[in-house]
Design an enzyme around this catalytic site. Structure first.
Site, PDB file in Angstrom:
ATOM      1  N   ASP A 279       3.882  -3.952  -5.791  1.00  0.00           N
ATOM      2  CA  ASP A 279       4.475  -5.220  -5.360  1.00  0.00           C
ATOM      3  C   ASP A 279       5.996  -5.127  -5.359  1.00  0.00           C
ATOM      4  O   ASP A 279       6.664  -5.612  -4.446  1.00  0.00           O
ATOM      5  CB  ASP A 279       4.051  -6.364  -6.311  1.00  0.00           C
ATOM      6  CG  ASP A 279       2.663  -6.897  -5.980  1.00  0.00           C
ATOM      7  OD1 ASP A 279       2.107  -6.504  -4.933  1.00  0.00           O
ATOM      8  OD2 ASP A 279       2.136  -7.709  -6.772  1.00  0.00           O
TER       9      ASP A 279
ATOM     10  N   GLU B 235       0.834  -1.215   0.000  1.00  0.00           N
ATOM     11  CA  GLU B 235       0.000   0.000   0.000  1.00  0.00           C
ATOM     12  C   GLU B 235       0.864   1.259   0.000  1.00  0.00           C
ATOM     13  O   GLU B 235       0.561   2.229  -0.693  1.00  0.00           O
ATOM     14  CB  GLU B 235      -0.947   0.012   1.212  1.00  0.00           C
ATOM     15  CG  GLU B 235      -1.983  -1.112   1.214  1.00  0.00           C
ATOM     16  CD  GLU B 235      -2.867  -1.083  -0.024  1.00  0.00           C
ATOM     17  OE1 GLU B 235      -3.187   0.007  -0.507  1.00  0.00           O
ATOM     18  OE2 GLU B 235      -3.231  -2.168  -0.522  1.00  0.00           O
TER      19      GLU B 235
HETATM   20 ZN   LIG Z   1      -2.479  -2.475  -4.660  1.00  0.00          ZN
END
Ligand SMILES: [Zn+2]
Length: 422
Positions: A367, A282
């Site tokens: 990621d 996030e």
């Molecule tokens: Zn995401």
């Protein structure tokens, strides 16, 4: 009926038929693909996801996709009834007889069309929660809470929406040729204000937020945040389990009101290091400025749409092409807003894959950021657990995915994360 009117009606019908048939085609592809892979867990997950969980995810996906198919057909029928078959025209006549064509009448027209479309959506929402989610054990919401939410949402929409609508109608009639520019500025200011007040005033109307108490986890998160140079006002736990068993974590607000919210369902399921990895993902969205970029794109699109509406309100074919006779003496602003609101999604549908493509690219970037800050294996483990818990299918149809998925399929994300790990 002029040529332009007929041409616009034709364009609208063609777009609507294309939208409905594309949706149905994609949905049936997805159902066939998922059903064809029902009996085998994809190789990548054979060690981590049991066959029963995979099959449950497949059944869940198929049922939800079937419901969307019925929903899209229903909405299209209602849309045609409201436009080409004269629904909005009849409403407009009835309301203007009763309340006149001033602001009150125009607001009543917009409100009644929103009420009709919402009432059509309501049974689908109900079935989603109390039939499908219930059957697969995800629903935690009582019917009571469902209706309380509905009432609260409606009151909120009226309290916030009515003044905003009134201001928009006033600008349309009084602000001259560039009313759409002024309206855009008001909308942007409103959106920014909403982002500030949402976490502190609106979200608490629906959920309870408590500060995160787990000291070990707080220390872990504080460490991650200082490592990545990130400040937030607070860490909160939300009682997501009141409504659903699905887990999530999100950021909300911006500037000094920024806070991190964990669903209690997520905390219950993931280990400390896995939660840290999810949060790092996030944070990656913020670090790569995805939120800001998305906001700028949204504001740009709404400016373009308002400019388009600024042109359409002056044409006669826009109204007549959608089955409505505009008034020659009074303001048609309410009518124009209603028609635009109804038909815009039909045309915007075709840019869905562009949004999905950008979003998937952003997910890979987030990621990658998480993998640079935490052990990629933690995020992989967290993803596997979340996919299993949310019963997201592990074998989605590739074309369906490319069109709709805001997140890349689990297998692709895990492949890339493992590359980072190696
Ligand atoms: Zn995401």
């Amino acid at each position: 009926m002029t040529n332009l009117t007929l041409a616009f009606s034709t364009v609208f019908v063609v777009a609507l038929v294309a939208m409905v048939s594309t949706t149905l085609w994609l949905a049936s592809r997805q159902i066939r693909y998922v059903a064809a892979h029902h009996n085998g867990v994809p190789a990548q997950f054979s060690g981590t996801i049991p066959l029963a969980a995979h099959q449950r995810a497949a059944d869940y996906t198929v049922e939800r996709t079937r419901l969307t198919m019925i929903e899209v057909i229903t909405s299209a029928v209602v849309l045609v009834a409201l436009t080409l078959l004269g629904g909005v025209q009849a409403l407009d006549l009835a309301i203007s007889d009763w309340l006149g064509r001033g602001y009150l009448g125009q607001i009543a027209l917009v409100a009644s069309v929103i009420a009709i479309t919402s009432i059509v959506d309501l049974p689908f929402d109900y079935i989603r929660h109390f039939v499908i989610e219930e059957k697969f054990g995800f629903n935690r919401m009582s019917k009571n809470l469902f209706f309380i939410d509905l009432v609260k949402g409606t009151v909120l929409a009226v309290v916030i929406g009515a003044p905003l609508l009134l201001l928009t109608l006033w600008l349309m009639d009084r602000a001259g040729a560039y009313w759409w520019l002024w309206t855009w500025m008001v909308w942007v200011a409103f959106q920014l204000l909403a982002m500030i007040i949402y976490p502190t005033f609106i979200a608490p109307l629906f959920n309870k937020f408590e500060p995160l108490k787990d000291e070990e986890l707080v220390a872990r998160i504080t460490n991650l945040m200082s490592r990545t140079g990130f400040a937030a006002k607070g860490l909160f736990v939300m009682d997501g389990s009141r409504r659903s068993a699905h887990g999530n974590a999100y950021f909300t607000g911006f500037g000094t009101t920024k806070r991190i919210v964990f669903f209690d369902t997520l905390l219950a399921r993931l280990s400390g290091s896995e939660i840290e990895a999810v949060l790092a993902h996030e944070l990656g969205h913020f670090k790569r400025r995805h939120v800001l970029k998305l906001m700028i794109v949204m504001f740009g699109i709404s400016l373009a749409m308002l400019a388009l509406l600024g042109w359409l309100v002056q044409t006669v074919w826009f109204y007549e092409g959608l089955g409505v006779r505009p008034s020659l003496v009074d303001s048609n602003s309410g009518l124009a807003l209603v028609l635009f609101m109804l038909v815009l999604p039909v045309f915007m549908f075709f840019i869905t894959p562009l949004g999905s493509l950008t979003s998937c690219k952003n997910e890979f970037e987030a990621d990658a950021f998480a993998a640079s800050q935490t052990d990629p294996k933690d995020l992989v483990n967290a993803l596997v657990k979340l996919y299993e818990d949310n019963a997201s299918t592990l074998a989605p149809d590739p074309i369906y995915t490319a069109f709709y998925y805001s997140h890349p399929p689990a297998s692709q994300r895990i492949d890339r994360l493992m590359q980072h790990a190696a």
